[in-house]
Design a protein around this motif. Structure first.
Motif, PDB file in Angstrom:
ATOM      1  N   GLY A 138       0.784  -1.227   0.000  1.00 44.67           N
ATOM      2  CA  GLY A 138       0.000   0.000   0.000  1.00 44.67           C
ATOM      3  C   GLY A 138       0.813   1.272   0.000  1.00 44.67           C
ATOM      4  O   GLY A 138       0.245   2.367  -0.026  1.00 44.67           O
ATOM      5  N   LEU A 139       2.156   1.149   0.042  1.00 43.50           N
ATOM      6  CA  LEU A 139       2.991   2.349   0.108  1.00 43.50           C
ATOM      7  C   LEU A 139       2.814   3.200  -1.147  1.00 43.50           C
ATOM      8  O   LEU A 139       2.665   4.425  -1.067  1.00 43.50           O
ATOM      9  N   ALA A 140       2.847   2.575  -2.323  1.00 43.92           N
ATOM     10  CA  ALA A 140       2.711   3.333  -3.575  1.00 43.92           C
ATOM     11  C   ALA A 140       1.368   4.061  -3.619  1.00 43.92           C
ATOM     12  O   ALA A 140       1.293   5.234  -4.016  1.00 43.92           O
ATOM     13  N   ARG A 141       0.295   3.366  -3.206  1.00 42.31           N
ATOM     14  CA  ARG A 141      -1.029   3.994  -3.215  1.00 42.31           C
ATOM     15  C   ARG A 141      -1.082   5.175  -2.246  1.00 42.31           C
ATOM     16  O   ARG A 141      -1.642   6.231  -2.556  1.00 42.31           O
ATOM     17  N   THR A 142      -0.479   4.999  -1.075  1.00 42.45           N
ATOM     18  CA  THR A 142      -0.474   6.075  -0.079  1.00 42.45           C
ATOM     19  C   THR A 142       0.281   7.286  -0.603  1.00 42.45           C
ATOM     20  O   THR A 142      -0.181   8.434  -0.483  1.00 42.45           O
ATOM     21  N   LEU A 143       1.434   7.042  -1.185  1.00 41.20           N
ATOM     22  CA  LEU A 143       2.234   8.158  -1.723  1.00 41.20           C
ATOM     23  C   LEU A 143       1.501   8.832  -2.879  1.00 41.20           C
ATOM     24  O   LEU A 143       1.516  10.070  -2.991  1.00 41.20           O
ATOM     25  N   ALA A 144       0.884   8.044  -3.737  1.00 38.74           N
ATOM     26  CA  ALA A 144       0.145   8.617  -4.869  1.00 38.74           C
ATOM     27  C   ALA A 144      -0.986   9.518  -4.383  1.00 38.74           C
ATOM     28  O   ALA A 144      -1.215  10.608  -4.935  1.00 38.74           O
ATOM     29  N   ARG A 145      -1.701   9.068  -3.340  1.00 34.44           N
ATOM     30  CA  ARG A 145      -2.793   9.889  -2.801  1.00 34.44           C
ATOM     31  C   ARG A 145      -2.257  11.177  -2.196  1.00 34.44           C
ATOM     32  O   ARG A 145      -2.854  12.246  -2.363  1.00 34.44           O
ATOM     33  N   ARG A 146      -1.125  11.082  -1.502  1.00 33.48           N
ATOM     34  CA  ARG A 146      -0.541  12.290  -0.896  1.00 33.48           C
ATOM     35  C   ARG A 146      -0.126  13.293  -1.971  1.00 33.48           C
ATOM     36  O   ARG A 146      -0.321  14.500  -1.819  1.00 33.48           O
ATOM     37  N   ILE A 147       0.457  12.797  -3.046  1.00 35.74           N
ATOM     38  CA  ILE A 147       0.882  13.689  -4.126  1.00 35.74           C
ATOM     39  C   ILE A 147      -0.336  14.305  -4.805  1.00 35.74           C
ATOM     40  O   ILE A 147      -0.373  15.510  -5.091  1.00 35.74           O
ATOM     41  N   GLU A 148      -1.354  13.484  -5.037  1.00 33.92           N
ATOM     42  CA  GLU A 148      -2.548  13.969  -5.727  1.00 33.92           C
ATOM     43  C   GLU A 148      -3.251  15.067  -4.927  1.00 33.92           C
ATOM     44  O   GLU A 148      -3.752  16.044  -5.493  1.00 33.92           O
TER      45      GLU A 148
END
Length: 591
Positions: A138-148
């Motif tokens: 889930g790290l990639a998804r978490t980072l993607a949401r933070r960037i978005e």
């Protein structure tokens, strides 16, 4: 509970630090209760500071004072969970990090992030430690949401890169970053630069270059993209990388940093004329940039054009001395610049075999920070001239500023006697130094190596083991002991463990690569040996490595290659015993 006097300031400081976090207990509150009241979202709770709570905080701080950071972190983690105060969780995290316990640090960072989810530092710490522990679900998804969701997407990308960089598996890190940045790749040059760096770290230079070009497409003026195209491109398509760098500089002629980087890389590829041509163009555009004189001298020195280098350095020194005279005391760095120029003149003189000129230049260096270096170097040169009395007198006259300098003086004097063939005296000097400064790993290592030369194997082994105890990160000690076992063809199982540790600590060290290759030869893994020995020989084409590489090639029935390598070894070091012994074992006589 009675407080030790030295602990009282800790308690008082902690109370003061939490003045806004802790509320005085209401009169009706029981003495052993802990009450927490949530305020507005994002604010820490108001907490009743009871005697029990104060005691627990005190225990944690005392544990930290005694170096028991894990105990301190665990105690504060419990307090944080009871009070729901993110500042206590933050303190617990700091304690865990001080103790270098990543498991506890991960627990405390997660509690901190849970209690203060709007704090980017807390969230970043939790994600980074999860990544470093291999917990990437889930790290990639978490980072993607933070960037978005971020208003400042560049800052969010930078934070994501910092988190992913903690991962030990660089290929997995690249995969995570790929997925995290997918939503911004069409618009963000910074995202492509991040992927370029991640690809490079993962051992994918072609991908790194491609990402750098994509970044430049989105931001044609980006110096960062141009630098990566040059740096990474030199590993993939050197000619194209240099050509594209020139094209960028034609559009941005004032990018001095990139120009100097290109000069450096051209010099590294022995394209000296091209480097000097670019420097000439830079000097014509900025004639007042006198530092280019020094750079031009460096390139000429690397090219072996010593007369040109010396002429440029003389001009540079003259200009810097005029600047120094015309400026107020300390107003310029001219003194340091002149000293750098003289150090380059020392190198040139040594390459030309003019040791007296090298000494003269060292004696002219008046930069205080270089005084110790200059004196020890001068002593070494007198040793090479055979004047051991003068060398020792210089070193005895030094007043070391600290323990490190004391160690360097002793090691330098011992090396002078060793190089003069006086190994016994060098050993006695190091034994005296070892008594004077016990548990100094550098002294024990050099003493051990000299004792090994004298055939005192047991003493050598004992010293290497002691060095490893004192300095567990000393790759050379593991390598020296491991190689000795391999060379003697004994204790090969322990040798393997020692060399594996050395390789982990310094994976590109040519001496360690040679040792590993020679171990694989001893265990008859000739193909594996060839891989490591070639890597070693590419970096260090020394006769001893040539001996091992040639013998491995011979074992693989590649006889002509073996003869060529042995010939190269003897050319570099005529009469080398390792090469001659390998040839005798193969029954080979070179013409």
């Amino acid at each position: 509970m009675r407080l030790h006097a030295s602990v009282l300031p800790v308690v008082l400081a902690l109370a003061a630090a939490h003045e806004t976090a802790w509320a005085a207990p209401p009169a009706a509150a029981p003495a052993d209760s802990v009450e927490t009241i949530r305020l507005r979202p994002g604010e820490p709770p108001a907490v009743t500071l009871t005697p029990e709570l104060l005691y627990r905080i005190l225990v944690a701080e005392l544990s930290a004072q005694q170096g028991r950071y894990d105990d301190a972190a665990q105690e504060l983690l419990g307090v944080a969970r009871d009070t729901l105060d993110p500042r206590v969780a933050h303190r617990a995290f700091q304690m865990a990090m001080s103790g270098h316990n990543l498991t506890v640090a991960l627990q405390t960072s997660r509690e901190w992030a849970k209690l203060d989810p709007e704090n980017p530092e807390a969230v970043a710490a939790s994600l980074a430690l999860s990544a470093s522990s291999g917990q990437t679900d889930g790290l990639a998804r978490t980072l993607a949401r933070r960037i978005e969701s971020a208003d400042d997407k560049d800052q969010a990308i930078v934070q994501a890169v910092g988190i992913v960089s903690k991962m030990t598996d660089k290929r997995l890190a690249l995969d995570v970053l790929d997925k995290a940045l997918v939503g911004v790749l069409k618009t963000s040059a910074l995202a492509h630069l991040a992927l370029a760096d991640a690809a490079w770290a993962a051992g994918e230079p072609r991908r790194a270059v491609d990402e750098a070009y994509k970044a430049q497409t989105l931001d044609p003026d980006s110096t960062d993209a141009a630098q990566r195209i040059l740096e990474y491109g030199l590993r993939v398509e050197p000619r194209q990388a240099i050509q594209d760098t020139y094209a960028y500089l034609d559009r941005h002629p004032n990018q001095r940093g990139l120009q100097l980087l290109l000069v450096s890389r051209l010099t590294g590829q022995s394209q000296f004329d091209e480097a000097l041509k670019l420097l000439g163009k830079m000097r014509a555009n900025t004639p007042e940039d006198f530092d280019l004189l020094y750079t031009e001298a460096e390139v000429n020195a690397r090219a072996g054009r010593y007369d040109a280098a010396k002429a440029l350095l003389a001009q540079y020194i003259s200009i810097e001395q005029q600047r120094r005279k015309g400026s107020a005391e300390g107003a310029t760095n001219a003194q340091a610049d002149v000293s750098d120029a003289r150090l380059l003149l020392v190198q040139i003189a040594e390459r030309q075999g003019d040791l007296k000129e090298a000494i003269r230049q060292l004696q002219n260096i008046d930069e205080p920070s270089l005084r110790f270096q200059s004196l020890t170097h001068e002593a070494v040169l007198y040793g090479k001239l055979g004047d051991l009395a003068r060398a020792r007198s210089l070193l005895d006259g030094i007043k070391p500023a600290d323990r490190r300098e004391r160690v360097v003086v002793r090691l330098t004097l011992a090396s002078i006697y060793r190089d003069a063939g006086r190994t016994d005296q060098a050993v006695e000097l190091l034994k005296a130094a070892d008594l004077e400064m016990p548990d100094t790993s550098e002294i024990k290592y050099e003493l051990g190596m000299l004792l090994h030369q004298q055939g005192k194997t047991a003493e050598f082994e004992a010293l290497m083991r002691r060095v490893i105890q004192l300095d567990p990160e000393n790759a050379n000690a593991y390598n020296s002991l491991g190689y000795t076992y391999v060379e003697d063809n004994r204790n090969l199982s322990e040798a393997r463990d020692l060399l594996e540790r050395a390789l982990d600590l310094d994976p590109e060290n040519p001496y360690i690569l040679d040792s590993v290759g020679w171990y694989l030869f001893r265990t008859q893994d000739y193909q594996g040996a060839l891989e490591y020995l070639r890597r070693s020989y590419d970096q260090l084409p020394a006769a001893d490595v040539a001996a091992h590489l040639g013998e491995t090639l011979w074992a693989l029935k590649r006889h002509e290659e073996a003869k060529r390598i042995w010939a190269e070894g003897l050319k570099a070091d005529p009469g080398n015993q390792a090469v001659l012994a390998a040839m005798r074992r193969a029954g080979v006589k070179l013409p």
